[in-house]
Design an enzyme around this catalytic site. Structure first.
Site, short mmCIF file in Angstrom:
data_model
loop_
_atom_site.label_atom_id
_atom_site.label_comp_id
_atom_site.label_asym_id
_atom_site.label_seq_id
_atom_site.Cartn_x
_atom_site.Cartn_y
_atom_site.Cartn_z
N CYS A 165 13.29 10.97 7.15
CA CYS A 165 13.28 10.66 8.57
C CYS A 165 14.67 10.75 9.18
CB CYS A 165 12.68 9.28 8.80
SG CYS A 165 13.43 8.07 7.73
N GLU B 105 9.46 1.66 10.82
CA GLU B 105 10.48 2.70 10.65
C GLU B 105 9.74 4.02 10.76
OE1 GLU B 105 12.38 5.45 9.58
OE2 GLU B 105 12.44 4.74 7.50
N LYS C 216 0.86 -1.19 0.00
CA LYS C 216 0.00 0.00 0.00
C LYS C 216 0.90 1.23 0.00
CE LYS C 216 -1.78 2.91 2.67
NZ LYS C 216 -1.67 4.04 1.73
N GLU D 11 9.78 16.51 14.67
CA GLU D 11 10.40 16.53 13.34
C GLU D 11 9.73 17.59 12.47
OE1 GLU D 11 11.69 12.55 10.88
OE2 GLU D 11 9.66 12.73 11.60
#
Ligand code: ADP
Length: 532
Positions: free
Chosen positions: A336, A302, A227, A433
């Protein structure tokens, strides 16, 4: 990766953009400003060319067949640089996902039994096809994701490298023989594929986040339901088309996209699906981990980072500037492992800030297809609002803008490469972040203080240090609570090394000889009664 703590307004705007519709393919909107018209036309003819080459697919893939959503609904895929609709893809949900899982389950029965050498050959063929279509795949990435074409083509090389690497690893899934504690026993360990794998991926690396999971899965005999992000499904579909051309059997690779939570729930509920592997936000990762408990699936995650980039007084300034630039501004800051906090020792602070600012102001912002562009647009308005809100928060608490600090004059979701000074640990930008082209500079005095600041977060993916002291390198590297540490280096990702985080940045490792273990089960066999 992640957009942790996204403001409500921004999240609503993202959802709005992903709503399904039952309309037909619209023509390109003609409302774009004159400046972007030339680029728009180029993108349009590019999309037409990709379509005629068979690489621009606008259907999902289930059991080797290209299919629409069962209710005919679609989602528009936009070019973030222009806002134009590139094409529409099916807006699928539970029914299509269940069928994709069944197809993968059927395909698993045979794919898991072919020899490792045969799986290896198919993966190698897939790798060759990805590389021979490097340009077109790169164009697709720039078209739907916005990163500069050179960077996009670089992603194709990087993404394909996982298929090549795991085509080789396929042949090295060794078991073990264990010396038995009793003379008439023999003990051994078989490694077997876990089964059908659900692969949920984000938009920031439309190819590499998929191949990093699908490569090892297929290599050891698993089959997959992918997906991709609804923002960037086209590269995933093109890669799936090439997997079919490579002879990977129908049903081994399936692609569904649409209603993310319906698809996610169907993957979680299925007892035929034995593993979920996910790259994305911490919030969704936690949800998937909780959902996987019902059927006790294997989970690899992750998730978000909050990477510190520590520049010590003894660093080589040129090396630190080059490394920080790469670690911060790659993909417009949307990775990331992007440096989220640049933590600089007081003795080198001013010198570093000046040199870094000189380097950052040379970054050219624009459409990823334009020559010389180093920074493309942000993925969507939600991302832009998030960056703006973090910068506003920092300024309201005393941070200063050294460079940039506002939307770019190109409009849309373009944001100026930004450096902020006087940033403190309690500001939003230090806590979460930012996922955008903003480098906040924080100041520290001692090594202990730098380590404490760096570890003061729930995230633990990548960290960077710049120093020329060998003993300090070891001390600080060992003290950092992170899965990856770059020393005097801003680019750390490679297929041969284990990628992954500690704390709330995730579970498991991707790439490298360790990455394949995530897709394998150990079976211990005890053979008794040897004397008969
Ligand atoms: P980002 O904020 O970077 O978009 P997300 O975690 O929202 O990160 O998205 C990463 C991937 O997770 C995308 O493919 C997205 O569609 C998918 N996703 C989002 N919500 C869910 C969910 N509830 N179940 C399964 N997948 C989801």
């Amino acid at each position: 990766m992640a957009m942790m703590g996204m403001a409500g307004v921004a999240a609503r705007s993202a959802r709005h953009r992903l709503s399904c519709s039952t309309g037909h393919l619209p023509s390109m909107r003609a409302s774009s400003p004159p400046l972007s018209r030339q680029i728009t036309m180029d993108a349009q003819s590019l999309a037409a060319r990709l379509k005629s080459s068979g690489l621009l697919r606008s259907q999902g893939l289930i059991g080797g067949k290209w299919v629409d959503a069962y209710d005919g609904s679609t989602i528009k895929v936009h070019n973030p640089a222009t806002g134009e609709v590139i094409t529409e893809v099916p807006c699928m949900g539970s029914r299509e996902t269940k069928d994709a899982i069944s197809s993968a389950y059927d395909a698993f029965q045979s794919w898991s039994k072919v020899t490792a050498a045969e799986r290896s050959r198919h993966l190698r063929k897939w790798y060759d096809l990805l590389i021979s279509h490097k340009e077109e795949l790169g164009q697709l990435i720039t078209l739907e994701q916005g990163k500069p074409l050179k960077e996009a083509i670089g992603e194709v090389g990087y993404g394909a490298s996982f298929i090549e690497y795991f085509s080789e690893e396929a042949k090295r899934v060794y078991g073990d023989i264990i010396p038995a504690p009793l003379a008439d026993r023999r003990l051994f360990v078989l490694k077997q594929p876990v089964g059908v794998v659900g692969t949920i991926t984000p938009w920031n690396f439309p190819l590499a986040m998929i191949t990093r999971k699908v490569g090892p899965a297929l290599a050891c005999g698993c089959t997959v339901v992918i997906k991709p992000s609804e923002l960037t499904p086209l590269t995933a579909l093109a890669a799936a088309e090439l997997s079919l051309q490579a002879g990977i059997p129908p049903g081994a690779v399936n692609v569904v996209m649409g209603k993310a939570s319906d698809i996610g729930d169907s993957l979680l509920e299925s007892s035929q699906l034995r593993k979920i592997t996910f790259t994305g936000s911490t919030a969704v990762g936690k949800r998937l981990m909780a959902g996987a408990a019902a059927t006790v699936k294997k989970v690899s995650l992750e998730l978000g980072g909050n990477a510190p980039c520590i520049v010590f007084d003894d660093a080589d300034v040129d090396v630190a500037v080059k490394g920080t630039l790469a670690a911060k501004f790659r993909n417009s800051g949307q990775t990331c492992v992007c440096a989220n906090r640049v933590i600089v020792q007081e003795g080198i602070y001013e010198k570093f800030a000046t040199a870094f600012s000189n380097a950052v102001q040379n970054l050219q912002v624009g459409d990823g297809f334009s020559e010389g562009v180093a920074q493309g647009p942000l993925i969507n308005e939600a991302a832009l609002h998030k960056v703006e809100s973090f910068v506003e928060d920092a300024i309201s608490k005393g941070a200063k803008i050294l460079l940039g600090g506002k939307r770019h004059s190109l409009g849309r979701t373009f944001y100026e490469p930004t450096i902020m000074t006087d940033v403190k640990s309690d500001m939003l930008i230090s806590r979460e972040e930012v996922f955008g082209p903003v480098a906040p500079l924080l100041r520290f005095r001692t090594e202990e203080e730098a380590i404490r600041m760096a570890n003061d977060t729930n995230a633990g993916l990548a960290a960077y240090i710049f120093t020329s002291n060998v003993q300090r390198t070891w001390r600080v590297t060992e003290a950092l609570e992170y899965g990856i540490v770059g020393v005097n280096e801003g680019i750390i990702s490679t297929e041969v090394a284990p990628f992954g985080g500690v704390k709330q940045s995730g579970l498991g490792r991707e790439g490298s000889k360790y990455g394949i273990d995530e897709y394998l089960e150990l079976k211990y066999v005890c053979l008794g009664n040897m004397s008969h």
